[in-house]
Write a protein that holds these residues in place. Structure first.
Motif, PDB file in Angstrom:
ATOM      1  N   GLU A 130       0.845  -1.182   0.000  1.00  0.00           N
ATOM      2  CA  GLU A 130       0.000   0.000   0.000  1.00  0.00           C
ATOM      3  C   GLU A 130       0.888   1.241   0.000  1.00  0.00           C
ATOM      4  OE1 GLU A 130      -2.903  -0.079   3.082  1.00  0.00           O
ATOM      5  OE2 GLU A 130      -3.687  -2.062   2.529  1.00  0.00           O
ATOM      6  N   SER A 131       1.035   1.828  -1.152  1.00  0.00           N
ATOM      7  CA  SER A 131       1.912   2.979  -1.315  1.00  0.00           C
ATOM      8  C   SER A 131       1.228   4.255  -0.852  1.00  0.00           C
ATOM      9  CB  SER A 131       2.316   3.117  -2.782  1.00  0.00           C
ATOM     10  OG  SER A 131       3.025   4.324  -2.998  1.00  0.00           O
ATOM     11  N   PHE A 139       3.640   4.354  -9.369  1.00  0.00           N
ATOM     12  CA  PHE A 139       4.211   3.206 -10.082  1.00  0.00           C
ATOM     13  C   PHE A 139       5.644   2.941  -9.617  1.00  0.00           C
ATOM     14  CE2 PHE A 139       7.110   1.873 -13.435  1.00  0.00           C
ATOM     15  CZ  PHE A 139       6.564   0.672 -13.840  1.00  0.00           C
ATOM     16  N   PHE A 140       6.450   3.993  -9.485  1.00  0.00           N
ATOM     17  CA  PHE A 140       7.855   3.811  -9.114  1.00  0.00           C
ATOM     18  C   PHE A 140       7.996   3.368  -7.655  1.00  0.00           C
ATOM     19  CE2 PHE A 140       8.307   6.556 -12.834  1.00  0.00           C
ATOM     20  CZ  PHE A 140       9.303   5.879 -13.520  1.00  0.00           C
ATOM     21  N   ASP A 141       7.072   3.791  -6.803  1.00  0.00           N
ATOM     22  CA  ASP A 141       7.112   3.341  -5.414  1.00  0.00           C
ATOM     23  C   ASP A 141       6.779   1.854  -5.324  1.00  0.00           C
ATOM     24  OD1 ASP A 141       7.549   3.880  -2.676  1.00  0.00           O
ATOM     25  OD2 ASP A 141       5.389   3.988  -2.311  1.00  0.00           O
ATOM     26  N   GLU A 142       5.806   1.421  -6.125  1.00  0.00           N
ATOM     27  CA  GLU A 142       5.465  -0.006  -6.162  1.00  0.00           C
ATOM     28  C   GLU A 142       6.606  -0.811  -6.777  1.00  0.00           C
ATOM     29  OE1 GLU A 142       1.853   0.198  -8.359  1.00  0.00           O
ATOM     30  OE2 GLU A 142       0.627   0.675  -6.595  1.00  0.00           O
ATOM     31  N   MET A 147      11.348  -4.410  -6.054  1.00  0.00           N
ATOM     32  CA  MET A 147      12.803  -4.605  -6.111  1.00  0.00           C
ATOM     33  C   MET A 147      13.345  -5.057  -4.762  1.00  0.00           C
ATOM     34  SD  MET A 147      13.783  -1.315  -8.509  1.00  0.00           S
ATOM     35  CE  MET A 147      15.512  -1.325  -8.027  1.00  0.00           C
ATOM     36  N   ARG A 148      12.888  -4.443  -3.677  1.00  0.00           N
ATOM     37  CA  ARG A 148      13.345  -4.828  -2.331  1.00  0.00           C
ATOM     38  C   ARG A 148      13.022  -6.283  -2.032  1.00  0.00           C
ATOM     39  NH1 ARG A 148      10.981  -0.007  -0.394  1.00  0.00           N
ATOM     40  NH2 ARG A 148       9.344  -1.265   0.544  1.00  0.00           N
ATOM     41  N   PHE A 176      12.026   3.263  -3.312  1.00  0.00           N
ATOM     42  CA  PHE A 176      11.903   4.520  -4.040  1.00  0.00           C
ATOM     43  C   PHE A 176      11.843   5.677  -3.056  1.00  0.00           C
ATOM     44  CE2 PHE A 176       9.002   7.523  -6.535  1.00  0.00           C
ATOM     45  CZ  PHE A 176      10.032   8.009  -7.320  1.00  0.00           C
ATOM     46  N   GLY A 177      12.872   6.515  -3.042  1.00  0.00           N
ATOM     47  CA  GLY A 177      12.917   7.654  -2.129  1.00  0.00           C
ATOM     48  C   GLY A 177      12.238   8.871  -2.732  1.00  0.00           C
ATOM     49  N   TRP A 178      10.929   8.792  -2.932  1.00  0.00           N
ATOM     50  CA  TRP A 178      10.216   9.867  -3.613  1.00  0.00           C
ATOM     51  C   TRP A 178      10.223  11.161  -2.813  1.00  0.00           C
ATOM     52  CZ3 TRP A 178       5.932  11.704  -0.992  1.00  0.00           C
ATOM     53  CH2 TRP A 178       5.387  10.860  -0.023  1.00  0.00           C
TER      54      TRP A 178
END
Length: 298
Positions: A130-131, A139-142, A147-148, A176-178
């Motif tokens: 849950e982003s 999308f990049f956070d998911e 990746m993790r 993702f360090g948004w």
């Protein structure tokens, strides 16, 4: 008939046991990673390959017991599929019995119980992420979460493509360090999501060869270093085999090039003596736009 199982080798390798069959029967055990690429095939064109195999993460340094053959997966999570031939309904019970001899289990369970191990009835599913990132770049956070969970930490330095993602705040170690990227970068990433989707669709349209309206794609199972093509295959032919094992001709148009539609009836015609050539077998399936089987009586 197909059977599927997911594996997670983050903490414990996984054992795949392929039984010796009492009668000759085509099968293939497909081991795939999170990139939707084939890690290893057992059976298929190679013939029967009974034995006990161990799937490990790429950076696994532990022991490989006995005569097991090690199979390194590029990702920590993946999929194992067993496909076995059933020649009509009369053969279904025998094919199912043969398929039940294929086993997938954690290495620790195999060392303790052997093939007598039975998994618990209730098995936990991977929870959905849950982003809380802004919707336009979620999308990049998911992707960072995936990746993790799926890649070894070493990919941040060992994999050139993964390492390049650090420029946009994306890594295996941190996700993702948004929160740390500036607004122009965020706007660029939001545009990239839309353009990336278009690139994937264009890659699919350009992939393969078209003969008499039928499209033949020969990159399934191993797209290599073409991320756009790999994404297109995952979107339109997920779980595809290598072309030396299975070929998937498909069409969405009729003989005039018009799109297939439920408003018309269609006939698939083969001239006498000219059925499709196949080393083992061929079959015909109909899919909807969601890439799932169309419900029918056949």
């Amino acid at each position: 008939i197909y059977a599927y199982g997911t594996f997670d080798v983050t903490a414990d390798p996984v054992v795949v046991a392929v039984p010796p069959l009492s009668e000759s029967r085509w099968y293939i055990v497909q081991i795939g990673d999170s990139f939707d690429e084939i890690v290893r095939n057992l059976g298929g064109t190679a013939g029967a390959q009974p034995g006990v195999y161990i799937i490990t993460r790429p950076d696994y340094r532990g022991p490989v017991p006995g005569n097991m053959e090690q199979i390194r997966s590029r990702t920590k999570l993946g999929l194992v599929a067993v496909r076995i031939l059933a020649i009509g309904e009369a053969d279904l019970s025998k094919a199912t019995a043969a398929q039940n001899g294929f086993r997938l289990m954690p290495l620790s369970a195999y060392l303790r119980f052997g093939l007598a191990y039975r998994p618990p009835e209730a098995r936990p599913l991977l929870p959905l992420y849950e982003s809380i990132a802004p919707e336009e770049i979620r999308f990049f956070d998911e992707l960072g979460d995936a990746m993790r969970k799926r890649l070894p930490a070493s990919a941040d330095s060992d994999d050139e493509l993964i390492a390049s993602f650090r420029q946009i705040g994306l890594s295996v170690g941190k996700g993702f360090g948004w929160q740390e990227i500036d607004e122009p970068t965020k706007r660029g990433l939001a545009r990239a999501i839309k353009i990336g989707s278009q690139i994937v669709d264009r890659k699919w349209e350009a992939a393969g060869e078209i003969t008499n309206g039928w499209k033949y794609t020969f990159a399934g199972g191993r797209a290599g270093f073409d991320p756009g093509l790999r994404a297109a295959l995952a979107k339109y032919e997920v779980g595809a085999q290598l072309p030396n094992e299975v070929i998937y001709p498909n069409t969405s148009v009729d003989e005039k090039g018009d799109k297939l539609t439920g408003r018309h009836k269609y006939v698939l015609h083969f001239d006498a003596g000219k059925l499709p050539a196949a080393a083992t077998f061929w079959n015909l399936a109909m899919y909807g736009s969601n890439m799932l089987f169309v419900e029918n009586d056949f």
